[in-house]
Design a protein around this motif. Structure first.
Motif, PDB file in Angstrom:
ATOM      1  N   ILE A  19       0.849  -1.189   0.000  1.00  0.00           N
ATOM      2  CA  ILE A  19       0.000   0.000   0.000  1.00  0.00           C
ATOM      3  C   ILE A  19       0.886   1.242   0.000  1.00  0.00           C
ATOM      4  O   ILE A  19       1.774   1.385   0.844  1.00  0.00           O
ATOM      5  CB  ILE A  19      -0.930   0.029   1.226  1.00  0.00           C
ATOM      6  N   LYS A  20       0.652   2.117  -0.954  1.00  0.00           N
ATOM      7  CA  LYS A  20       1.461   3.337  -1.084  1.00  0.00           C
ATOM      8  C   LYS A  20       0.575   4.572  -1.011  1.00  0.00           C
ATOM      9  O   LYS A  20      -0.562   4.556  -1.485  1.00  0.00           O
ATOM     10  CB  LYS A  20       2.210   3.332  -2.422  1.00  0.00           C
ATOM     11  N   LYS A  21       1.126   5.611  -0.426  1.00  0.00           N
ATOM     12  CA  LYS A  21       0.400   6.879  -0.368  1.00  0.00           C
ATOM     13  C   LYS A  21       0.516   7.613  -1.704  1.00  0.00           C
ATOM     14  O   LYS A  21       1.419   7.344  -2.499  1.00  0.00           O
ATOM     15  CB  LYS A  21       0.960   7.756   0.755  1.00  0.00           C
ATOM     16  N   ALA A  22      -0.385   8.529  -1.919  1.00  0.00           N
ATOM     17  CA  ALA A  22      -0.332   9.356  -3.130  1.00  0.00           C
ATOM     18  C   ALA A  22       0.821  10.340  -3.023  1.00  0.00           C
ATOM     19  O   ALA A  22       0.929  11.086  -2.051  1.00  0.00           O
ATOM     20  CB  ALA A  22      -1.647  10.107  -3.307  1.00  0.00           C
ATOM     21  N   ASP A  23       1.716  10.306  -4.011  1.00  0.00           N
ATOM     22  CA  ASP A  23       2.823  11.261  -4.063  1.00  0.00           C
ATOM     23  C   ASP A  23       3.119  11.574  -5.529  1.00  0.00           C
ATOM     24  O   ASP A  23       2.394  11.142  -6.425  1.00  0.00           O
ATOM     25  CB  ASP A  23       4.063  10.712  -3.349  1.00  0.00           C
ATOM     26  N   ASP A  24       4.182  12.331  -5.769  1.00  0.00           N
ATOM     27  CA  ASP A  24       4.496  12.742  -7.144  1.00  0.00           C
ATOM     28  C   ASP A  24       4.712  11.553  -8.065  1.00  0.00           C
ATOM     29  O   ASP A  24       4.440  11.625  -9.263  1.00  0.00           O
ATOM     30  CB  ASP A  24       5.754  13.625  -7.145  1.00  0.00           C
ATOM     31  N   PHE A  25       5.180  10.439  -7.489  1.00  0.00           N
ATOM     32  CA  PHE A  25       5.452   9.259  -8.299  1.00  0.00           C
ATOM     33  C   PHE A  25       4.177   8.467  -8.603  1.00  0.00           C
ATOM     34  O   PHE A  25       3.976   7.986  -9.718  1.00  0.00           O
ATOM     35  CB  PHE A  25       6.464   8.358  -7.582  1.00  0.00           C
ATOM     36  N   THR A  26       3.301   8.329  -7.615  1.00  0.00           N
ATOM     37  CA  THR A  26       2.127   7.466  -7.769  1.00  0.00           C
ATOM     38  C   THR A  26       0.891   8.174  -8.314  1.00  0.00           C
ATOM     39  O   THR A  26       0.016   7.531  -8.897  1.00  0.00           O
ATOM     40  CB  THR A  26       1.752   6.812  -6.428  1.00  0.00           C
ATOM     41  N   CYS A  53      -2.739   3.780  -3.162  1.00  0.00           N
ATOM     42  CA  CYS A  53      -2.767   2.807  -4.257  1.00  0.00           C
ATOM     43  C   CYS A  53      -2.094   1.527  -3.796  1.00  0.00           C
ATOM     44  O   CYS A  53      -1.471   1.489  -2.733  1.00  0.00           O
ATOM     45  CB  CYS A  53      -2.071   3.374  -5.496  1.00  0.00           C
ATOM     46  N   ALA A  54      -2.243   0.496  -4.596  1.00  0.00           N
ATOM     47  CA  ALA A  54      -1.696  -0.809  -4.226  1.00  0.00           C
ATOM     48  C   ALA A  54      -0.853  -1.375  -5.356  1.00  0.00           C
ATOM     49  O   ALA A  54      -1.305  -1.468  -6.493  1.00  0.00           O
ATOM     50  CB  ALA A  54      -2.829  -1.773  -3.885  1.00  0.00           C
ATOM     51  N   GLN A  55       0.381  -1.732  -5.013  1.00  0.00           N
ATOM     52  CA  GLN A  55       1.264  -2.436  -5.937  1.00  0.00           C
ATOM     53  C   GLN A  55       1.160  -3.927  -5.630  1.00  0.00           C
ATOM     54  O   GLN A  55       1.279  -4.350  -4.478  1.00  0.00           O
ATOM     55  CB  GLN A  55       2.707  -1.962  -5.768  1.00  0.00           C
ATOM     56  N   VAL A  56       0.916  -4.734  -6.656  1.00  0.00           N
ATOM     57  CA  VAL A  56       0.693  -6.166  -6.466  1.00  0.00           C
ATOM     58  C   VAL A  56       1.833  -6.949  -7.118  1.00  0.00           C
ATOM     59  O   VAL A  56       2.129  -6.779  -8.300  1.00  0.00           O
ATOM     60  CB  VAL A  56      -0.658  -6.595  -7.062  1.00  0.00           C
ATOM     61  N   GLU A  57       2.454  -7.829  -6.322  1.00  0.00           N
ATOM     62  CA  GLU A  57       3.536  -8.682  -6.813  1.00  0.00           C
ATOM     63  C   GLU A  57       3.207 -10.140  -6.500  1.00  0.00           C
ATOM     64  O   GLU A  57       2.445 -10.440  -5.579  1.00  0.00           O
ATOM     65  CB  GLU A  57       4.863  -8.298  -6.159  1.00  0.00           C
TER      66      GLU A  57
END
Length: 583
Positions: free
Chosen positions: A427-434, A473-477
């Motif tokens: 789980i990632k926070k909203a930032d310039d990258f995401t 957002c969510a990155q799934v691996e």
């Protein structure tokens, strides 16, 4: 005089096509010269794409006043996109013919002054409006009254415009809501003598001939496609006489046309362009009536084949009809038919596809294969507002998807399959990258999307800076690789009494793995940490989001009125086969 018959044609065609609109957009057009027919052409081209288009054309050469006055008709219109089309003659004024009437220092100062003026207009507008702002660069003069000495002159006429264009490019490249349209490239492609008609210019300050307004609008429509999230995801290709010349079943491995000399080099060129699209995130697939072994022999072993097996997300090489194959490709890749482009040299197959699956964009290829690449170059259906890292990895991700499906087929049951996948959700926070990827998902995801609300990148940025919103957002691996950022959510905080699940979605690429429960579990955990009592959510049904229809009740939400509610005190079980990390 201006060709009024052509203008009448576009007006009539627009009225005939006004039906079945699926999207809406408001377009404002400002310019430094007369742009006859552009409103009507925009409406026709948008209607062809089932977009309801409302337009506003600014008064003649009044763009300064329109942008600087907050009460102007421009702001009253409240556009989604603004096009500001400028021309070099208006910019230079008397210097168009006499740039060397001032010295080098003064020419540099003139360019800097004009740059600062335009930069200020962009800054003023982007602060006052959340509209996309597209400004044209300037056409580099092809001729100078200095003749062959033009290229020997210090800070020449051409260098002045090149420098101004470079300054604009550098400035706009750092802005999220502003874009630079390559007007110089447009004129170069079509020819200055074609685009600029001196008679029309002298008659009414018309600097783009009416005959070329449709070509200009076709280029500008790319921004509309990108803004509305309508870009195509996958190109489905025939093989014989499409990726190579000849018929593999008749001509054999050594007899097909594919190589460094004509006509085989036309197919090599076409494949190279397709590979470039693949590398920036457009998926490729095959839909061919052929003997699979013969076709795969070419794909895997022909020395001049540019596209190999790993470049195709799906391959249907069989003797089934191509409409059935296309439906299967859509099911295999798990997204709707409206996301596909079909390319086939055979007009009978094309017509069958058009009549059977009108959602698919079927491209009419010319008979001459040397023109195949040009057809792709002229298409605006692949435009996006930003090419993300996820886009660049998409081809690899779908290649890994084949391995996942093989594992699923060999598993005893779904739970066995999911446990063996070694799933990990970050789980990632909203930032310039995401944020660019979050916006991209929100604009394009249809199936597993709770509300299908559409937010632009600027909206997400604004929400992310507001403490009343939780955006992530969510990155799934898994054991086969990285699926990338494939889930997104927006939660509106309403104190500690309840939070509202405004947006919740998951890419079709990771549906069916219970990833959504791990994302919801994170949201519930965060709400509990903030002392929130309950979370409220709405399901807004559409023609496409049936896969998420039962998500809320399946996760323990109870219906209260028109909304769904879950109490934070209730235990929420996150799948034990998913490892969760938070960043």
């Amino acid at each position: 005089m201006v060709n009024e018959n052509k203008l009448s044609y576009y007006l009539t065609k627009s009225k005939l096509l006004e039906k079945n609109f699926e999207k809406n957009i408001r377009i404002a057009i400002l310019s430094s010269f007369t742009l006859n027919g552009i409103e009507e052409t925009f409406k026709v081209k948008c209607t062809e794409k089932k977009i309801n288009c409302e337009t506003y054309l600014g008064s003649y050469n009044q763009y300064h006043q329109e942008i600087l006055n907050p009460e102007s008709n421009l702001y009253q219109f409240n556009p989604d996109i603004v096009f500001l089309i400028l021309d070099t003659r208006s910019l230079l004024g008397d210097f168009w013919y006499s740039p060397y009437s001032i010295d080098v220092k003064q020419r540099k100062e003139f360019v800097q002054k004009k740059y600062e003026e335009i930069k200020n207009l962009i800054q003023v507008f982007t602060k006052k409006s959340k509209s996309k702002f597209i400004i044209s660069n300037f056409t580099i003069p092809a001729r100078s009254n200095y003749g062959i000495c033009e290229t020997k002159s210090d800070f020449s006429l051409q260098t002045m415009i090149i420098k101004l264009n470079e300054n604009l490019q550098d400035f706009i490249s750092n802005l999220d809501s502003a874009y630079l349209f390559d007007m110089n490239g447009f004129v170069t492609r079509h020819g200055e003598n074609n685009v600029f008609d001196p008679k029309q210019y002298l008659f009414g300050d018309i600097k783009i001939s009416l005959d070329y307004i449709p070509h200009l609008t076709n280029d500008l429509i790319g921004y509309v496609v990108a803004t509305l999230g309508l870009s195509k995801r996958c190109i489905v290709l025939d093989l014989d006489n499409t990726l190579w010349g000849g018929i593999i079943g008749e001509d054999g491995f050594d007899g097909i046309k594919l190589g460094s000399g004509p006509p085989g080099n036309a197919f090599v060129e076409f494949q190279k362009y397709l590979l470039g699209l693949h590398n920036r995130g457009i998926l490729l697939a095959i839909n061919s009536k052929n003997n699979p072994n013969d076709a795969l022999e070419v794909i895997e072993n022909h020395p001049d084949m540019v596209l190999r097996k790993e470049h195709f997300a799906c391959m249907k090489i069989n003797w089934n009809d191509k409409v059935s194959n296309m439906k299967e490709i859509s099911e295999d890749l798990n997204f709707g038919l409206e996301n596909f482009v079909f390319i086939d040299d055979d007009p009978i197959h094309r017509e069958f596809m058009k009549s059977s699956l009108p959602q698919v964009l079927t491209v009419d290829l010319p008979k001459d294969p040397s023109k195949y690449t040009h057809v792709l170059e002229e298409m605006n259906e692949f435009n996006v507002l930003k090419i993300t890292d996820e886009d660049k990895k998409r081809g690899l991700m779908y290649s890994q998807q084949k391995e996942r499906k093989d594992l699923e087929k060999s598993s005893l049951n779904l739970q066995d399959f999911l446990k063996n996948m070694e799933l990990k959700v970050t789980i990632k926070k909203a930032d310039d990258f995401t944020i660019p990827r979050i916006s991209q998902l929100i604009l394009k995801t249809n199936q597993f999307n709770l509300t299908t609300k559409r937010y632009q990148l600027e909206d997400i940025q604004k929400f992310s800076q507001d403490e009343n919103f939780l955006i992530g957002c969510a990155q799934v691996e898994d054991k086969f690789g990285d699926n990338g950022i494939t889930g997104a959510f927006i939660v509106q905080k309403n104190g500690t009494k309840h939070w509202v699940l405004d947006t919740f979605l998951l890419s079709c690429r990771v549906m069916g793995r219970e990833v959504e429960k791990s994302i919801l579990g994170h949201i519930i955990k965060t709400a509990k940490e903030h002392g929130v009592e309950k979370i409220k959510a709405d399901f807004i049904p559409t023609q496409k989001n049936k896969p998420i229809e039962n998500f809320l009740p399946d996760c323990g939400f109870k219906k209260e009125g028109d909304s769904w509610i879950i109490s934070i005190n209730e235990t929420f079980q996150i799948p034990d086969f998913i490892k969760i990390e938070e960043k």
